[in-house]
Design an enzyme around this catalytic site. Structure first.
Site: not given
Ligand code: LLP
Length: 427
Positions: A284, A324, A355
């Site tokens: 997968e 990430r 921010c």
């Protein structure tokens, strides 16, 4: 300052070339033109690159044995593309199933995942007649019993087994170790209890076993070990299907070397041979299919040198299009599409427009010395878990997804508008 050299072309999509004006083209389209047409930030995918990886995977594992993990990157166009290439699709929520089905992919090509599927998600998966449901817990078996008692048909299921293999990757994306929220542990006997229960149940048809040891895994031998363990466990049940999950790593930065899809297949085959497996073995992959197919293009908006400290180069996206680095400390490279062959001696931290100080895209980037406000800056290997994990933090509209191939660029997901930000707001 160290000179990092030019961006290695191995990190760029397959079709990346330098055009006559020295700028970068992907899929025969200039990134400068794509930025002018679709704006920044934008995800730009080389669709032939995705097709090539799909074909490599089918070549390595066999037709019908490669299931694309849609969580890596999903929109209707990519669902259709991978299905056209002969892949099956893994969905991990009712939402992913809905998008895939809206793309015209049949439910019979879909595997339903999730460690905590709701009754509604299970009901949807069964009534749509997905190919497999991967059962993750005893509570899920209870829910499947209840749905069968309501009159729903018994679905074909795999059991997710947690093999006790620790994949060497970031803690948040390692899933094969005993201490995991996923699946039935092999080590403490849960896997056996679940297999016996499912094998004798009338509310499910047990057709196979599944495991997934983690994501962005570089050690192919971890797969050999997981495949051997799960295949050994599967043997007495004589189940036709064995799925060893996804997780093959890719190179994100200069010098990283990931196993190829063929190396991965060889490791899985070795593990299965060692266990004398006779089932069909499927995988997968998500990241290995789409990660290096894309680059994200941004525009540089401010450059702030702090003498004796560092220089910040801020672009018009950030943690909302690529969380990430913040989540996993992941590394990336950057380059200027107007000069992809330029040396990169200039050290800077590339940050976004959100921010908070943690809004970092590249902790220690190297850029060409003449980088300037208004430049287009590109970050490669953003095709997996970028768009799919994007957010509207600070009410920043999500970027478009542009597919480039054969000299044509088309948006397959448009940029969100500020009105989209109000679409669910009831006032
Ligand atoms: N199969 C299962 C059951 C999975 O849980 C996953 C990923 C895959 C396949 C596909 O793994 P891949 O081949 O893409 O590594 N957000 C993280 C990755 C999380 C992966 C979750 N499961 C990241 O950005 O690194």
């Amino acid at each position: 300052m160290n000179n990092a050299g030019a961006i290695p072309f191995g990190l760029l999509p397959d079709s990346a070339t330098v055009s006559s004006d020295g700028s970068l083209e992907i899929g025969g389209c200039s990134l400068l033109d794509i930025a002018a047409e679709f704006g920044t930030p934008a995800f730009v995918y080389d669709t032939d690159h995705i097709r090539t990886r799909c074909r490599e995977a089918i070549e390595a594992f066999g037709p019908g044995r490669v299931v694309y993990a849609t969580k890596a990157f999903l929109c209707r166009a990519v669902a259709r593309l991978v299905y056209e290439e002969g892949l099956l699709l893994d969905v991990a929520s009712g939402g992913e199933l809905h998008v895939v089905r809206s793309a015209g992919v049949p439910a019979s090509a879909c595997t339903m995942h999730g460690n905590n599927k709701s009754v509604a998600e299970l009901r949807l998966a069964i009534s749509e007649r997905v190919r497999h449901i991967v059962v993750d817990s005893f509570d899920e078996l209870d829910r499947l019993d209840a749905l069968h008692a309501e009159g729903l048909p018994a679905p074909d299921v795999l059991l997710r087994i947690t093999p006790g293999v620790h994949a060497h990757t970031h803690e948040y994306i390692a899933t094969g170790q005993d201490d995991s929220k996923f699946g039935f542990n092999l080590g403490n006997g849960d896997a056996e209890l679940a297999a016996k229960r499912a094998a004798s149940s009338t509310s499910v048809n047990l057709v196979g076993l599944h495991c997934h040891i983690g994501s962005n895994v570089f050690a192919a031998d971890s797969y050999a070990k997981a495949a051997e363990l799960i295949a050994g466990f599967a043997a007495p049940y004589e189940l036709p299907e064995l799925v060893v999950g996804g997780g093959l790593g890719v190179a994100y930065v200069t010098g990283e070397q990931a196993p190829t899809i063929a190396d991965w297949a060889a490791a899985v085959a070795a593990g299965c041979r060692a266990a004398g497996v006779t089932s069909n073995v499927s995988v997968e992959p998500g990241r290995a299919i789409v990660a290096s197919a894309a680059v994200t293009i941004y525009e540089v908006g401010t450059i702030k040198p702090i003498p004796g400290v560092r220089t910040y180069v801020a672009v018009d996206g950030g943690m909302s299009d690529n969380p990430r680095p913040v989540l996993y400390g992941s590394g990336y490279e950057a380059f200027l599409p107007r000069a992809p062959e330029a040396e990169r001696p200039y050290a800077a931290r590339v940050v976004g427009k959100h921010c908070e100080s943690g809004d970092i895209l590249l902790f220690d980037a190297r850029l060409p010395a003449d980088v300037a406000v208004g430049d287009l800056l590109a970050v490669p290997v953003t095709g997996a878990y970028g768009h799919s994990m994007g957010s509207n933090y600070n009410k920043v509209p999500r970027p478009p997804v542009v597919f480039a191939a054969g000299g044509e660029a088309r948006a397959v997901v448009r940029r969100e508008t500020i009105d989209d930000l109000l679409a669910t707001d009831l006032g």
